[in-house]
Enzyme design. Structure first.
Site, PDB file in Angstrom:
ATOM      1  N   LYS A 212      29.353 -11.656  59.435  1.00 10.42           N
ATOM      2  CA  LYS A 212      29.832 -12.949  58.963  1.00 10.42           C
ATOM      3  C   LYS A 212      31.171 -12.740  58.254  1.00 10.42           C
ATOM      4  O   LYS A 212      31.224 -12.248  57.126  1.00 10.42           O
ATOM      5  CB  LYS A 212      28.859 -13.607  57.985  1.00 10.42           C
ATOM      6  CG  LYS A 212      29.270 -15.046  57.684  1.00 10.42           C
ATOM      7  CD  LYS A 212      28.921 -15.523  56.296  1.00 10.42           C
ATOM      8  CE  LYS A 212      29.985 -15.290  55.273  1.00 10.42           C
ATOM      9  NZ  LYS A 212      31.285 -15.949  55.488  1.00 10.42           N
TER      10      LYS A 212
ATOM     11  N   GLY B 127      30.563 -18.550  59.431  1.00  9.30           N
ATOM     12  CA  GLY B 127      29.910 -19.676  58.759  1.00  9.30           C
ATOM     13  C   GLY B 127      30.024 -19.461  57.269  1.00  9.30           C
ATOM     14  O   GLY B 127      30.548 -18.433  56.827  1.00  9.30           O
TER      15      GLY B 127
ATOM     16  N   GLY C 232      29.258 -18.717  53.303  1.00  9.91           N
ATOM     17  CA  GLY C 232      28.446 -17.744  52.594  1.00  9.91           C
ATOM     18  C   GLY C 232      27.118 -18.334  52.169  1.00  9.91           C
ATOM     19  O   GLY C 232      26.073 -17.689  52.276  1.00  9.91           O
TER      20      GLY C 232
ATOM     21  N   VAL D  35      25.169 -19.191  56.175  1.00 10.90           N
ATOM     22  CA  VAL D  35      25.005 -18.037  57.064  1.00 10.90           C
ATOM     23  C   VAL D  35      24.825 -16.746  56.253  1.00 10.90           C
ATOM     24  O   VAL D  35      23.953 -15.921  56.551  1.00 10.90           O
ATOM     25  CB  VAL D  35      26.194 -17.936  58.045  1.00 10.90           C
ATOM     26  CG1 VAL D  35      26.130 -16.636  58.837  1.00 10.90           C
ATOM     27  CG2 VAL D  35      26.203 -19.139  58.984  1.00 10.90           C
ATOM     28  N   GLY D  36      25.659 -16.569  55.209  1.00 11.42           N
ATOM     29  CA  GLY D  36      25.559 -15.362  54.387  1.00 11.42           C
ATOM     30  C   GLY D  36      24.196 -15.244  53.733  1.00 11.42           C
ATOM     31  O   GLY D  36      23.567 -14.185  53.738  1.00 11.42           O
TER      32      GLY D  36
ATOM     33  N   GLU E 197      30.714  -3.587  47.853  1.00  8.22           N
ATOM     34  CA  GLU E 197      32.087  -3.212  47.503  1.00  8.22           C
ATOM     35  C   GLU E 197      32.660  -4.400  46.759  1.00  8.22           C
ATOM     36  O   GLU E 197      32.938  -5.431  47.358  1.00  8.22           O
ATOM     37  CB  GLU E 197      32.913  -2.961  48.773  1.00  8.22           C
ATOM     38  CG  GLU E 197      32.448  -1.794  49.602  1.00  8.22           C
ATOM     39  CD  GLU E 197      32.737  -0.450  48.969  1.00  8.22           C
ATOM     40  OE1 GLU E 197      33.507  -0.393  47.978  1.00  8.22           O
ATOM     41  OE2 GLU E 197      32.192   0.545  49.454  1.00  8.22           O
TER      42      GLU E 197
ATOM     43  N   CYS F  81      41.456  -4.866  46.339  1.00  3.81           N
ATOM     44  CA  CYS F  81      40.419  -4.574  45.346  1.00  3.81           C
ATOM     45  C   CYS F  81      40.800  -3.364  44.493  1.00  3.81           C
ATOM     46  O   CYS F  81      40.375  -3.271  43.354  1.00  3.81           O
ATOM     47  CB  CYS F  81      39.084  -4.375  46.021  1.00  3.81           C
ATOM     48  SG  CYS F  81      39.227  -3.393  47.492  1.00  3.81           S
TER      49      CYS F  81
ATOM     50  N   GLU G 245      39.571  -9.173  36.588  1.00  3.68           N
ATOM     51  CA  GLU G 245      40.352  -8.995  37.808  1.00  3.68           C
ATOM     52  C   GLU G 245      41.194 -10.249  38.051  1.00  3.68           C
ATOM     53  O   GLU G 245      40.682 -11.352  38.038  1.00  3.68           O
ATOM     54  CB  GLU G 245      39.385  -8.779  38.973  1.00  3.68           C
ATOM     55  CG  GLU G 245      40.081  -8.549  40.279  1.00  3.68           C
ATOM     56  CD  GLU G 245      39.095  -8.229  41.392  1.00  3.68           C
ATOM     57  OE1 GLU G 245      38.141  -8.992  41.567  1.00  3.68           O
ATOM     58  OE2 GLU G 245      39.298  -7.208  42.071  1.00  3.68           O
TER      59      GLU G 245
HETATM   60  P1  NAP Z   1      33.543 -13.832  47.670  1.00  3.49           P
HETATM   61  O1  NAP Z   1      33.729 -15.233  47.277  1.00  3.49           O
HETATM   62  O2  NAP Z   1      32.609 -12.985  46.950  1.00  3.49           O
HETATM   63  O3  NAP Z   1      33.179 -13.879  49.246  1.00  3.49           O
HETATM   64  C1  NAP Z   1      33.034 -12.737  50.046  1.00  3.49           C
HETATM   65  C2  NAP Z   1      32.175 -13.075  51.247  1.00  3.49           C
HETATM   66  O4  NAP Z   1      30.865 -13.421  50.821  1.00  3.49           O
HETATM   67  C3  NAP Z   1      32.675 -14.262  52.057  1.00  3.49           C
HETATM   68  O5  NAP Z   1      32.430 -14.023  53.420  1.00  3.49           O
HETATM   69  C4  NAP Z   1      31.819 -15.401  51.533  1.00  3.49           C
HETATM   70  O6  NAP Z   1      31.680 -16.471  52.426  1.00  3.49           O
HETATM   71  C5  NAP Z   1      30.498 -14.692  51.338  1.00  3.49           C
HETATM   72  N1  NAP Z   1      29.585 -15.347  50.394  1.00  3.49           N
HETATM   73  C6  NAP Z   1      29.888 -16.179  49.364  1.00  3.49           C
HETATM   74  N2  NAP Z   1      28.758 -16.563  48.732  1.00  3.49           N
HETATM   75  C7  NAP Z   1      27.717 -15.957  49.369  1.00  3.49           C
HETATM   76  C8  NAP Z   1      26.306 -15.953  49.180  1.00  3.49           C
HETATM   77  N3  NAP Z   1      25.719 -16.645  48.193  1.00  3.49           N
HETATM   78  N4  NAP Z   1      25.535 -15.223  50.026  1.00  3.49           N
HETATM   79  C9  NAP Z   1      26.098 -14.506  51.009  1.00  3.49           C
HETATM   80  N5  NAP Z   1      27.435 -14.480  51.247  1.00  3.49           N
HETATM   81  C10 NAP Z   1      28.237 -15.175  50.421  1.00  3.49           C
HETATM   82  O7  NAP Z   1      34.871 -13.000  47.639  1.00  3.49           O
HETATM   83  P2  NAP Z   1      36.289 -13.491  48.121  1.00  3.49           P
HETATM   84  O8  NAP Z   1      36.679 -14.601  47.232  1.00  3.49           O
HETATM   85  O9  NAP Z   1      36.250 -13.737  49.564  1.00  3.49           O
HETATM   86  O10 NAP Z   1      37.154 -12.149  47.907  1.00  3.49           O
HETATM   87  C11 NAP Z   1      37.800 -11.797  46.703  1.00  3.49           C
HETATM   88  C12 NAP Z   1      36.972 -10.843  45.866  1.00  3.49           C
HETATM   89  O11 NAP Z   1      36.501  -9.751  46.637  1.00  3.49           O
HETATM   90  C13 NAP Z   1      37.730 -10.184  44.738  1.00  3.49           C
HETATM   91  O12 NAP Z   1      36.967 -10.232  43.568  1.00  3.49           O
HETATM   92  C14 NAP Z   1      37.914  -8.727  45.166  1.00  3.49           C
HETATM   93  O13 NAP Z   1      37.993  -7.778  44.167  1.00  3.49           O
HETATM   94  C15 NAP Z   1      36.734  -8.498  45.985  1.00  3.49           C
HETATM   95  N6  NAP Z   1      37.025  -7.457  46.989  1.00  3.49           N
HETATM   96  C16 NAP Z   1      36.494  -6.216  46.844  1.00  3.49           C
HETATM   97  C17 NAP Z   1      36.769  -5.219  47.768  1.00  3.49           C
HETATM   98  C18 NAP Z   1      36.196  -3.852  47.686  1.00  3.49           C
HETATM   99  O14 NAP Z   1      36.261  -3.094  48.657  1.00  3.49           O
HETATM  100  N7  NAP Z   1      35.633  -3.446  46.590  1.00  3.49           N
HETATM  101  C19 NAP Z   1      37.589  -5.512  48.835  1.00  3.49           C
HETATM  102  C20 NAP Z   1      38.125  -6.789  48.941  1.00  3.49           C
HETATM  103  C21 NAP Z   1      37.832  -7.755  48.020  1.00  3.49           C
HETATM  104  P3  NAP Z   1      32.679 -17.740  52.489  1.00  3.49           P
HETATM  105  O15 NAP Z   1      33.215 -17.677  53.850  1.00  3.49           O
HETATM  106  O16 NAP Z   1      31.843 -18.940  52.275  1.00  3.49           O
HETATM  107  O17 NAP Z   1      33.721 -17.556  51.425  1.00  3.49           O
END
Ligand code: NAP
Ligand code: MG
Length: 468
Positions: A172, A203, A205, A208-209, A247, A284, A376
């Site tokens: 996803k 889809g 999060g 689908v997530g 991650e 990140c 962050e």
């Molecule tokens: P996010 O909001 O946590 O979303 C990440 C993914 O999770 C998206 O595909 C999102 O779907 C999905 N998601 C959201 N809520 C969910 C739930 N309840 N159950 C299952 N899946 C769910 O993160 P972001 O805003 O996309 O990315 C930014 C953040 O990621 C930053 O904090 C950054 O530090 C962190 N990051 C960490 C790394 C690492 O390797 N450590 C790498 C990159 C980014 P949607 O399509 O609905 O958004």
């Protein structure tokens, strides 16, 4: 007007089939225009994808390692042949300037594929221990959930080691940047990956997530994204006691030791600024804190301001992903975010008329427990902190809930010693380069598990002891 990228079909069980969910528009954050449209997966599509991955698991796990390696090597070749296409798509859905899109977003994951194939060819899936045979076996179906900041790389670092191990995958991708994943599915097809081994179900999060996280047909969830969502995924996965790889976020520190020469100090500041502002500050491992000897503060402020000036929004510096993200980043520049003594040492640069751009900023004399030192930002904002001694610098660096990346600058022996004291999964000493074969992941609240290369393969293996 540039033609929309239109992806009405999902890739499930080796076939392109119409998605049963609602349509989703993809915006280009550099222009604020709609640049693509996809159809999302319905609940039934997700069920079909998990069933396909389950059916494909046995045969793929039983495929000889040399054959799995050949498919993945071919994937690397296809990605290389199509690198400009991937860079074009990522430039449009994520907004990175073309050069960054190619070098960071495409060439890096290609290097990771190559390194993972090498690791697979060497990997010992069987070993002996006294009267036991130790067998390392793929876990089964892995659900990969990925963020928008690196639309291809974040997918490749999960999916390729999982397939290498013999697991099968349901992906996803992030709703803000789903397009590169469709092209990756085409690349898997061209590489000859068997049907069902990789399935794409875009889809939200929440729908689908969440379904993937709770589904009994999924054996492991591999998530990259924010720490709060990671926490809720770990809790949801606990119901079925699935394995979880996380991650998450970071607040990585670049530490300049008292023994660093003026020349090394200048290099440290320049590379830290570049690293912090890479991808619009949306990586990140961004070195978002620069910790320097108190006596060098003025010198550092001048150097950092001069380095930051070169990151002109709209050319070298790309946009933030969305209006929401821009608002969030701007909140870190409000008075008080860095503590009472904080000073912004950069001047605002002009912004393009369209796009979610912010001017890059260096804020100095930041208080250790302020919001800017602890949270962050995920934008081009560097916090500079002063340390009274090298021990103080280490304590400041470790004063974080996160533990993802870090850097140390100083005489080699002292710098290596300090690298050993940082509570992080990655540390670069005196400008050491990114290694596409090295394990990647976080200490503390930056995550659980490791990705990439042999450690990424090991992350999706069960361990069996057979006694004779
Ligand atoms: P996010 O909001 O946590 O979303 C990440 C993914 O999770 C998206 O595909 C999102 O779907 C999905 N998601 C959201 N809520 C969910 C739930 N309840 N159950 C299952 N899946 C769910 O993160 P972001 O805003 O996309 O990315 C930014 C953040 O990621 C930053 O904090 C950054 O530090 C962190 N990051 C960490 C790394 C690492 O390797 N450590 C790498 C990159 C980014 P949607 O399509 O609905 O958004
Ligand atoms: Mg989000």
């Amino acid at each position: 007007m540039i033609e929309l990228i239109h992806e009405p079909d999902l890739y499930i069980d080796g076939r392109w089939t119409p998605g049963g969910g609602t349509d989703l528009e993809v915006e280009n954050p550099a222009t604020e225009e709609v640049t693509g449209r996809i159809t999302q997966a319905s609940t039934e599509d997700v069920e079909t994808a998990i069933a396909a991955a389950r059916a494909a698991f046995g045969p793929w796990a039983a495929t000889p390692v040399a054959e799995r390696a050949a498919v993945l090597r071919r994937l690397g070749e296809v990605l290389t042949e199509r690198a400009d296409l991937f860079a074009h798509i990522i430039n449009r859905e994520q907004g990175s300037p073309p050069r960054v899109a190619r070098a960071l977003h495409v060439d890096t994951p290609i290097a990771v594929v190559d390194a993972t194939v090498e690791a697979l060819e060497r990997f010992e899936f069987r070993s002996e221990l006294r009267n036991s045979l130790i067998l390392l076996e793929p876990v089964g179906v892995v659900a990969a959930i990925t963020p928008w900041n690196l639309p291809l790389h974040q997918v490749v670092v999960k999916v390729v080691p999982a397939l290498a191990a013999g697991a099968t995958v349901v992906l996803k991708p992030a709703g803000l940047t789903p397009l590169a994943a469709f092209e990756l599915a085409r690349a898997f097809e061209a590489a000859g990956l068997p049907a069902g081994a990789f399935n794409l179900v875009p889809g939200s999060g929440r729908v689908v997530g969440d379904l993937l996280t709770r589904h009994p047909g999924v054996d492991q969830v591999s998530f990259t994204g924010s720490t709060p969502v990671g926490r809720s995924i770990a809790a949801a996965a606990a119901e079925s006691l699935k394995r979880v790889t996380l991650e998450l976020g970071g607040k990585s520190a670049s530490v300049v030791l008292a023994g660093a020469s003026d020349e090394l100090l200048a290099k440290a500041v320049k590379i830290t600024v570049a690293n912090c502002f890479l991808n619009g500050g949306q990586t990140c491992t961004a070195l978002s804190r620069l910790i320097v000897p108190a006596g060098k503060l003025e010198q550092v402020e001048e150097l950092a301001a001069a380095a930051a000036e070169k990151y002109v929004p709209g050319s070298r510096l790309g946009p933030l992903i969305s209006a929401d993200q821009r608002k969030e980043v701007e909140s870190f520049l409000e008075p008080g975010a860095g503590g009472a003594d904080a000073v912004t040492v950069t001047s605002p640069l002009g912004l393009p008329e369209r796009g979610y751009y912010v001017s890059p900023a260096v804020v100095s004399r930041v208080a250790p427990d302020s919001r800017l030192a602890q949270e962050e930002v995920f934008g081009p904002v560097l916090a500079v902190l002063a340390a009274g001694s090298d021990d103080d610098a280490v304590a400041l660096a470790n004063n974080s809930i996160y533990g993802l990346g870090g850097a140390v600058w100083g005489p080699d022996e002292a710098a290596l010693e300090v690298a050993g004291r940082l509570q992080t999964g990655q540390v670069d000493v005196n400008g050491g380069a990114f290694n596409p074969a090295a394990p990647f992941g976080g200490y503390k609240q930056s995550g659980i598990g490791r990705e990439i290369g042999e450690y990424g393969i090991a992350d999706v293996l069960e361990i069996k002891a057979v006694q004779r």
